[in-house]
Write an enzyme that holds these catalytic residues in place. Sequence first.
Site, PDB file in Angstrom:
ATOM      1  N   GLU A   1       0.820  -1.158  -0.149  1.00  0.00           N
ATOM      2  CA  GLU A   1       0.151   0.072  -0.254  1.00  0.00           C
ATOM      3  C   GLU A   1       0.942   1.081  -0.073  1.00  0.00           C
ATOM      4  O   GLU A   1       1.691   1.242   0.899  1.00  0.00           O
ATOM      5  CB  GLU A   1      -0.832   0.038   1.232  1.00  0.00           C
ATOM      6  CG  GLU A   1      -1.682   1.270   1.348  1.00  0.00           C
ATOM      7  CD  GLU A   1      -2.797   1.193   2.522  1.00  0.00           C
ATOM      8  OE1 GLU A   1      -2.807   0.334   3.223  1.00  0.00           O
ATOM      9  OE2 GLU A   1      -3.538   2.326   2.392  1.00  0.00           O
TER      10      GLU A   1
ATOM     11  N   ARG B   1       5.014 -12.725   9.816  1.00  0.00           N
ATOM     12  CA  ARG B   1       5.637 -11.426   9.503  1.00  0.00           C
ATOM     13  C   ARG B   1       7.346 -11.385  10.161  1.00  0.00           C
ATOM     14  O   ARG B   1       7.350 -12.033  11.021  1.00  0.00           O
ATOM     15  CB  ARG B   1       4.913 -10.367  10.608  1.00  0.00           C
ATOM     16  CG  ARG B   1       3.635  -9.727   9.897  1.00  0.00           C
ATOM     17  CD  ARG B   1       3.305  -8.750  10.782  1.00  0.00           C
ATOM     18  NE  ARG B   1       3.607  -7.506  10.296  1.00  0.00           N
ATOM     19  CZ  ARG B   1       2.885  -6.718   9.341  1.00  0.00           C
ATOM     20  NH1 ARG B   1       2.004  -7.408   8.626  1.00  0.00           N
ATOM     21  NH2 ARG B   1       3.390  -5.705   8.861  1.00  0.00           N
TER      22      ARG B   1
ATOM     23  N   LYS C   1       4.301   0.644   9.463  1.00  0.00           N
ATOM     24  CA  LYS C   1       4.441   2.317   8.536  1.00  0.00           C
ATOM     25  C   LYS C   1       3.770   3.262   9.232  1.00  0.00           C
ATOM     26  O   LYS C   1       4.151   4.565   9.426  1.00  0.00           O
ATOM     27  CB  LYS C   1       3.792   1.859   7.182  1.00  0.00           C
ATOM     28  CG  LYS C   1       4.733   1.185   6.348  1.00  0.00           C
ATOM     29  CD  LYS C   1       4.164   1.097   4.899  1.00  0.00           C
ATOM     30  CE  LYS C   1       3.055   0.015   4.763  1.00  0.00           C
ATOM     31  NZ  LYS C   1       2.574  -0.164   3.501  1.00  0.00           N
TER      32      LYS C   1
END
Length: 579
Positions: free
Chosen positions: A50, A275, A285
């Site tokens: 994204e 992850r 982020k």
Amino acid sequence: MSTSTRDKETAAAALNGSTDRPSNFVRDIVLEDLKTNRHGGRVHTRFPPEPNGYLHIGHAKSICLNFGLAAEFGGKTNLRFDDTNPEKEEQEYVDSIVTDARWLGADWGDRMFYASDYFDQIHAWAVQLVKAGKAYVCDLSAEEVRKYRGSLTEPGIESPYRNRSVEENLDLFERMRLGEFPDGSRTLRAKIDMASPNLNMRDPVMYRILHAEHNRTGDKWCIYPMYDFAHGQSDSLEQITHSICTLEFEDHRPLYNWFIQQLGIFPSQQIEFDRLNLTYTLLSKRKLLQLVQEGRVRGWDDPRMPTLSGIRRRGYTPEAIRNFCAAIGVSKTNGIIELAMLEHFVREDLNTRAPRVMAVLHPLRVVIDNYPEGQVEELEAVNNPEDPNAGTRKVPFSRSLYIEQDDFREDPPKKFFRLFPGQEVRLRGGYFITCTGVVKNDAGEVVEVHCTYDPATRNGNAPDGRKVKSTIHWVSAEHAIDAEVRLYENLFATENPGDVPEGQDFTVNLHPNSLEILTNAKLEPSLAGAMPGDRYQFERLGYFCADLDSKPGALVFNRTVPLRDTWAKIEKREKGKSG
Ligand code: ATP
Ligand code: MG
């Protein structure tokens, strides 16, 4: 990571089971699918960031996995921007993601896509579901939707708008699109099962009203698909065979499969992996953005940031990051990796490629009283003992030198073997010197050390065979180049910076002194032409990289990593335990 003939040969070898490449469960699934010809022999993955921030080391793990798998099996990987959230997404992030992914070695050919390219198709699919009685317009507020959803222990409650007629839903959804309703007043929801044990299946929102300008589609849309109604469909449109994502999406898989089934579209197979988490590091982020916005760091590419642009600026190499990602592998359970392990791979890589030079960070002047005034010798120094092709260079030696303040003690403690009055040491690549006295300032601090040298020790050894207990680095004072050197500590002082005391913010865990700027460093003259990005080992001090701010005449270096390898030590200890 591009697809070459060699990769295809490797792929063929892997398929015949004749490779010793270490495998992992994702790769095993791909191998099995190839064996059973599930996708006609195709391997097509994607990396779907994204564009709401810069890529970080966690993304590197995903890039290596996706591009690595496709390259190994002669397949393809798309870069796809998941840009369904116009309020948080910016062109700056798109540009940085392209630069950083390329730097890491990702090659997507001409396959760079955007979820927003598919907005028309995704909208058409939403209409299709409305027509099939599988989606409805709901007037509950976000708050109410949450309340009606129930919990893990209680079933949800059906929305009072759930049984609207297809005609009414079509009309309302169209008027949502035309901008007749304010943000948040209505949503389009999938009609699935409010009693499902999986909360994602309790009539999830597919579309929301958002009167926001999109950086690619402008004001064409005032309704936007939710990530869950865009991601899987984007995979289908691109005929992605293996849609690899992190574990938190495991519970979303049934929903994606439901959409695939209802719409009858290409069934991309979702596979979830763990992850990356690193000690002393945050990989979110949102939090990294907060550090940038609050000025806690100098920007997304601050060398203390775990972003790819930050660690690149710091001096990390793409090879080191890829080796690290290969070593950590992938699994089905989330864990936490030692930051020391990442640093180990950086050292291992730089050890073979970074030329060794001499630099003094905290200079102390040494005068060699018996060395002829005005004489300069060019001593020959080996550029990198690890690399036979690296050659040698000349390093000037003269009567006046700089050494590290730390390498001298007027009153040495026990076991201090470096320079002190009466002690003889070796200068790296040069003579033995013996300290004969000191000069102090009014405050009583040593400002100059006096020595004599033994001319017979030019090659670093005494002809009479006498030994010295240490070798110290130095630079010739009159030839030295001034530089700024930036030293870094971990950005966070605590091992798990996400653990935050009740009512406080993660920034309480920031290291109070993670940046130290030295403005008086002295470098050997061979560094005069160093360009931003050039990497060196400063003898005995660590690996350093010329910063983006660096210019000939005004050099700035970042310490990439100190020399001491704590990970190698840990590994040795672990091996000792198990062996
Ligand atoms: P963040 O929490 O930092 O915002 P994200 O998952 O929202 O991360 P995306 O831009 O959606 O960020 O990520 C793109 C891809 O990178 C996804 O497929 C995601 O699974 C993967 N990814 C993100 N963070 C990590 C991580 N820490 N380890 C492994 N893969 C990651
Ligand atoms: Mg995400």
